[in-house]
Design a protein around this motif. Structure first.
Motif, PDB file in Angstrom:
ATOM      1  N   GLU A  13       0.831  -1.208   0.000  1.00  7.98           N
ATOM      2  CA  GLU A  13       0.000   0.000   0.000  1.00  7.98           C
ATOM      3  C   GLU A  13       0.864   1.257   0.000  1.00  7.98           C
ATOM      4  OE1 GLU A  13      -3.946  -1.766   2.322  1.00  7.98           O
ATOM      5  OE2 GLU A  13      -2.467  -0.535   3.398  1.00  7.98           O
ATOM      6  N   ARG A  17       0.847   4.063  -2.939  1.00  6.23           N
ATOM      7  CA  ARG A  17       0.560   5.469  -2.624  1.00  6.23           C
ATOM      8  C   ARG A  17       1.645   6.385  -3.168  1.00  6.23           C
ATOM      9  NH1 ARG A  17      -1.243   3.509   2.466  1.00  6.23           N
ATOM     10  NH2 ARG A  17       0.797   3.985   3.354  1.00  6.23           N
ATOM     11  N   ASP A  20       1.207   6.765  -6.835  1.00  4.57           N
ATOM     12  CA  ASP A  20       0.105   7.684  -7.138  1.00  4.57           C
ATOM     13  C   ASP A  20       0.556   9.135  -7.020  1.00  4.57           C
ATOM     14  OD1 ASP A  20      -2.680   5.762  -5.762  1.00  4.57           O
ATOM     15  OD2 ASP A  20      -1.835   5.831  -7.779  1.00  4.57           O
ATOM     16  N   GLN A  71      -4.942  11.919  -7.284  1.00  5.58           N
ATOM     17  CA  GLN A  71      -5.776  11.565  -6.144  1.00  5.58           C
ATOM     18  C   GLN A  71      -7.213  12.004  -6.349  1.00  5.58           C
ATOM     19  OE1 GLN A  71      -4.443   9.743  -3.982  1.00  5.58           O
ATOM     20  NE2 GLN A  71      -5.852   9.658  -2.262  1.00  5.58           N
ATOM     21  N   HIS A 100      -6.953  -1.422  -5.693  1.00  8.40           N
ATOM     22  CA  HIS A 100      -5.788  -0.614  -6.090  1.00  8.40           C
ATOM     23  C   HIS A 100      -5.694  -0.469  -7.601  1.00  8.40           C
ATOM     24  CE1 HIS A 100      -4.371  -0.483  -1.996  1.00  8.40           C
ATOM     25  NE2 HIS A 100      -4.372  -1.801  -1.917  1.00  8.40           N
ATOM     26  N   ARG A 105     -11.283   3.488  -3.453  1.00  7.70           N
ATOM     27  CA  ARG A 105     -11.154   3.425  -2.004  1.00  7.70           C
ATOM     28  C   ARG A 105     -12.456   2.876  -1.434  1.00  7.70           C
ATOM     29  NH1 ARG A 105     -11.789   7.088   2.901  1.00  7.70           N
ATOM     30  NH2 ARG A 105     -13.091   8.425   1.586  1.00  7.70           N
TER      31      ARG A 105
END
Length: 355
Positions: A13, A17, A20, A71, A100, A105
């Motif tokens: 994760e 992140r 991203d 995001q 993912h 989310r």
């Protein structure tokens, strides 16, 4: 938990992140941030590449196909299920595993099988701005017309989870569910192949799954030409009542020469095996047992052969169905999709066969 003991999922994760945010990551930098060896991060990158979530480059990784999704483009998905234990956690884990790759989310809420709480959880998710909802509605004490009247007021796409809904109005919504009737047929076919001519049924009646299991059981009894066998309904909470019902089942099986039983759920099946042992009944030599559900079946006194729901796969497909629906143009909606997945049979010691 220390950085050295960080679980792979948490490292994955963190990697995703950072991708991203920055479009690329350095294995050395991530290893330094998490306090782990670079070889650990390189192994994580390899696993994520196999899943199609990134592409390896010298010294690190980059996002696949296109720059990392901003995001602000993330899709928020509400998930409302009756409980955080038992059948549904594995399904939710499947959704999480697929989230993912589609930049989603998940926001999870439980209804505890209460209509009022279920409605409030959905309202809260809508207030939070979710783009769609996956819902396993509470059916007991509610007609399908009442459910339809409510769901039509939800302003975002809805996918029904693990519910067979018969009305044409509800059929206009997408759904994803397990073929529980087919799972019961699978269990009885296996027992019949082992030579059993009658199979008893113990059913935890208070669940939405129970009628489907009975439907599949009755169909298999007819199709396989099996004889009449005992059937008991299992109580919800009282342990003494449960033991009484299971003792009655064991007595009825002995009286009718029934040497096989399908038990819903695996928790109840595990208790049946314990009571059989106390009564001098050997499993599987004297009584073959198959559990419907496979949450803890392997941990029973005699490891239980079990009907195993396609939980992770079902969760992934439910999420993808909802993501596809969200992406559609409202004026060009495709036909409703009703996905049904057949369980498997995990053969252990309790049925007297090795597969």
């Amino acid at each position: 938990m220390t950085a050295q003991n960080l679980l792979p999922r948490a490292r994955h994760e963190h990697l995703l992140r950072q991708l991203d945010l920055h479009g690329s990551v350095s294995a050395a930098q991530i290893a330094d941030e998490l306090g782990v060896a670079q070889v650990t991060i390189r192994r994580d990158i390899l696993e994520l590449e196999k899943s199609g979530l990134l592409a390896r480059v010298h010294g690190g990784a980059i996002g696949v196909s296109a720059p990392a999704t901003p995001q602000s483009a993330r899709t928020d998905i509400g998930v409302v299920v009756p409980s955080s234990v038992g059948h549904f956690p594995v399904i939710v884990k499947g959704m999480d595993a697929a989230s993912h790759a589609v930049h989603a989310r998940l926001i999870l809420a439980t209804s505890q099988y209460r209509h009022d709480l279920e409605r409030r959880q959905v309202e809260r998710l809508v207030e939070l701005g979710v783009d769609g909802i996956i819902l396993a509605p509470t059916l007991r004490g509610r007609t399908e017309t009442e459910l339809l009247d409510w769901v039509r007021t939800i302003p975002v796409p809805v996918v029904f989870l693990e519910r067979r809904l018969r009305s044409t109005g509800l059929a206009a919504f997408d759904s994803a569910r397990t073929d529980h009737a087919g799972g019961a047929v699978l269990a009885l076919e296996h027992l019949a192949a082992l030579g059993h001519v009658r199979v008893a049924l113990a059913l935890f009646d208070r669940t939405p799954t129970a009628p489907l299991i009975r439907e599949g059981y009755m169909r298999a009894v007819a199709d396989l030409g099996l004889g009449n066998a005992p059937e008991v309904a299992l109580p919800k909470d009282d342990l003494d009542d449960l033991d009484e019902a299971l003792a009655r089942l064991l007595d009825s099986c002995a009286a009718t020469g029934t040497r096989a039983v399908l038990v819903h759920t695996d928790v109840h099946a595990a208790r049946l095996v314990e009571m059989a042992a106390d009564a001098g009944i050997r499993v599987p030599e004297d009584l073959a047992v198959i559990a419907y559900d496979d949450d803890s079946a392997a941990l029973a006194l005699v490891p239980l052969t079990a009907v195993t729901a396609p939980g992770r796969d079902l969760g992934q497909q439910a999420l993808r169905t909802l993501m596809d629906r969200i992406a559609e143009d409202r004026d060009e909606r495709s036909a409703p999709r009703h996905l049904m997945m057949l369980p498997g049979l995990t053969v252990r010691s309790s049925c007297g066969a090795v597969r």
